[in-house]
Write a protein that holds these residues in place. Sequence first.
Motif, PDB file in Angstrom:
ATOM      1  N   TYR A 220      41.536  53.196   3.387  1.00  0.00           N
ATOM      2  CA  TYR A 220      40.641  52.096   3.751  1.00  0.00           C
ATOM      3  C   TYR A 220      39.611  51.889   2.646  1.00  0.00           C
ATOM      4  O   TYR A 220      38.849  52.793   2.296  1.00  0.00           O
ATOM      5  CB  TYR A 220      39.927  52.377   5.071  1.00  0.00           C
ATOM      6  N   ILE A 221      39.610  50.679   2.106  1.00  0.00           N
ATOM      7  CA  ILE A 221      38.653  50.293   1.069  1.00  0.00           C
ATOM      8  C   ILE A 221      38.137  48.900   1.400  1.00  0.00           C
ATOM      9  O   ILE A 221      38.919  48.001   1.711  1.00  0.00           O
ATOM     10  CB  ILE A 221      39.297  50.288  -0.334  1.00  0.00           C
ATOM     11  N   ALA A 222      36.839  48.730   1.333  1.00  0.00           N
ATOM     12  CA  ALA A 222      36.234  47.413   1.538  1.00  0.00           C
ATOM     13  C   ALA A 222      35.193  47.193   0.450  1.00  0.00           C
ATOM     14  O   ALA A 222      34.178  47.888   0.396  1.00  0.00           O
ATOM     15  CB  ALA A 222      35.602  47.313   2.921  1.00  0.00           C
ATOM     16  N   SER A 223      35.479  46.256  -0.428  1.00  0.00           N
ATOM     17  CA  SER A 223      34.568  45.925  -1.520  1.00  0.00           C
ATOM     18  C   SER A 223      34.446  44.412  -1.581  1.00  0.00           C
ATOM     19  O   SER A 223      35.441  43.714  -1.795  1.00  0.00           O
ATOM     20  CB  SER A 223      35.100  46.478  -2.848  1.00  0.00           C
ATOM     21  N   ASP A 224      33.243  43.906  -1.375  1.00  0.00           N
ATOM     22  CA  ASP A 224      33.026  42.463  -1.316  1.00  0.00           C
ATOM     23  C   ASP A 224      32.203  41.994  -2.510  1.00  0.00           C
ATOM     24  O   ASP A 224      31.144  42.552  -2.813  1.00  0.00           O
ATOM     25  CB  ASP A 224      32.315  42.075  -0.021  1.00  0.00           C
ATOM     26  N   HIS A 225      32.724  40.958  -3.179  1.00  0.00           N
ATOM     27  CA  HIS A 225      32.030  40.283  -4.281  1.00  0.00           C
ATOM     28  C   HIS A 225      31.565  41.264  -5.362  1.00  0.00           C
ATOM     29  O   HIS A 225      30.410  41.264  -5.783  1.00  0.00           O
ATOM     30  CB  HIS A 225      30.839  39.478  -3.752  1.00  0.00           C
ATOM     31  N   THR A 226      32.502  42.103  -5.794  1.00  0.00           N
ATOM     32  CA  THR A 226      32.219  43.018  -6.900  1.00  0.00           C
ATOM     33  C   THR A 226      32.342  42.266  -8.221  1.00  0.00           C
ATOM     34  O   THR A 226      33.394  41.695  -8.514  1.00  0.00           O
ATOM     35  CB  THR A 226      33.208  44.195  -6.890  1.00  0.00           C
ATOM     36  N   PRO A 227      31.288  42.239  -9.044  1.00  0.00           N
ATOM     37  CA  PRO A 227      31.369  41.500 -10.310  1.00  0.00           C
ATOM     38  C   PRO A 227      32.161  42.273 -11.358  1.00  0.00           C
ATOM     39  O   PRO A 227      31.970  43.470 -11.553  1.00  0.00           O
ATOM     40  CB  PRO A 227      29.899  41.354 -10.724  1.00  0.00           C
ATOM     41  N   LEU A 228      33.070  41.573 -12.019  1.00  0.00           N
ATOM     42  CA  LEU A 228      33.855  42.132 -13.118  1.00  0.00           C
ATOM     43  C   LEU A 228      33.775  41.173 -14.300  1.00  0.00           C
ATOM     44  O   LEU A 228      33.879  39.957 -14.127  1.00  0.00           O
ATOM     45  CB  LEU A 228      35.320  42.323 -12.717  1.00  0.00           C
ATOM     46  N   SER A 229      33.598  41.730 -15.481  1.00  0.00           N
ATOM     47  CA  SER A 229      33.570  40.904 -16.686  1.00  0.00           C
ATOM     48  C   SER A 229      34.528  41.488 -17.705  1.00  0.00           C
ATOM     49  O   SER A 229      34.598  42.707 -17.888  1.00  0.00           O
ATOM     50  CB  SER A 229      32.155  40.842 -17.269  1.00  0.00           C
ATOM     51  N   PHE A 230      35.284  40.608 -18.361  1.00  0.00           N
ATOM     52  CA  PHE A 230      36.288  41.018 -19.334  1.00  0.00           C
ATOM     53  C   PHE A 230      36.002  40.328 -20.660  1.00  0.00           C
ATOM     54  O   PHE A 230      35.707  39.130 -20.696  1.00  0.00           O
ATOM     55  CB  PHE A 230      37.693  40.656 -18.846  1.00  0.00           C
ATOM     56  N   SER A 231      36.111  41.085 -21.734  1.00  0.00           N
ATOM     57  CA  SER A 231      35.844  40.537 -23.058  1.00  0.00           C
ATOM     58  C   SER A 231      37.014  39.674 -23.519  1.00  0.00           C
ATOM     59  O   SER A 231      38.070  39.621 -22.882  1.00  0.00           O
ATOM     60  CB  SER A 231      35.600  41.671 -24.053  1.00  0.00           C
ATOM     61  N   VAL A 232      36.827  39.014 -24.644  1.00  0.00           N
ATOM     62  CA  VAL A 232      37.860  38.133 -25.178  1.00  0.00           C
ATOM     63  C   VAL A 232      39.082  38.954 -25.590  1.00  0.00           C
ATOM     64  O   VAL A 232      38.962  40.078 -26.094  1.00  0.00           O
ATOM     65  CB  VAL A 232      37.310  37.328 -26.376  1.00  0.00           C
TER      66      VAL A 232
END
Length: 263
Positions: A220-232
């Motif tokens: 069971y995992i609940a993660s809401d609106h986790t920000p992720l950023s990826f480089s070019v």
Amino acid sequence: KLFITQLSLVVFDDLSHHKASSELLRLTLDHVFLQVAPVAGPLPGEEAVATPLRLHAVELYCGDLQLDNQLYSKSNFHFAVLVCQGENAGPVQRAKVHSLLASGRDLEEYKKDCFIKLCLTLSEGRSCRLDDINELRFELKPARFYVEDTFVYYIRTLFETYLPSGDLAGCPAGPSGGEQVLPTQVRQHARALVNPVKLRKLVIQPVSLLVSIHASLKLYIASDHTPLSFSVFERGPVFTTARQLVHALAMHYASGALFRAGE
């Protein structure tokens, strides 16, 4: 030039209930603009040759995109929307869309604010295969992704019923006489080496996502609106197999998810 105000693609389920089909997924694209034009002169960074290839630039823009879970109201799934834009454009921008083909200034503003941008440089006179693409550039504005493992498992299982099984599709004929047939994996690798991916440049601009994940099948995992950023992601020239290119992309974005979460 081609402009489409709205385009919808729907996946129906006609097998579970023979009397009435039901919608599974609906992909909606708003304000899609496609433009194909010849490239004048050699590409930047290339020297002119005696008999240059005739190149065409293909530009595809999408003002908004949304992927809906059409089973949300009929089941216990958590997310009604699976993919959508992170920041919706205001009504002022939408009002300008009708004058895009008439006003060059409005068209440039529309291109700048689009949710998805895809630019290709193709060689003329060949089928549009991957090895005909000289340059590929992709840009995605901030987006939201909603993933639920029970929904993914249900859709995957349902799609597997749509595909013919190995028995129905038929197996390849056995070797005749003393001929030996190479294993399937060897033949696949050989085809990949014969038809490599050739790109002068591949560029995927930085991506910012808000990801919500709900898992309950094994853990069971609940993660809401986790920000992720990826480089070019930029490579070029590219001469490799499709598998190695996918591996490089997977490693790039996996490392971004591990080390840049929350930035």
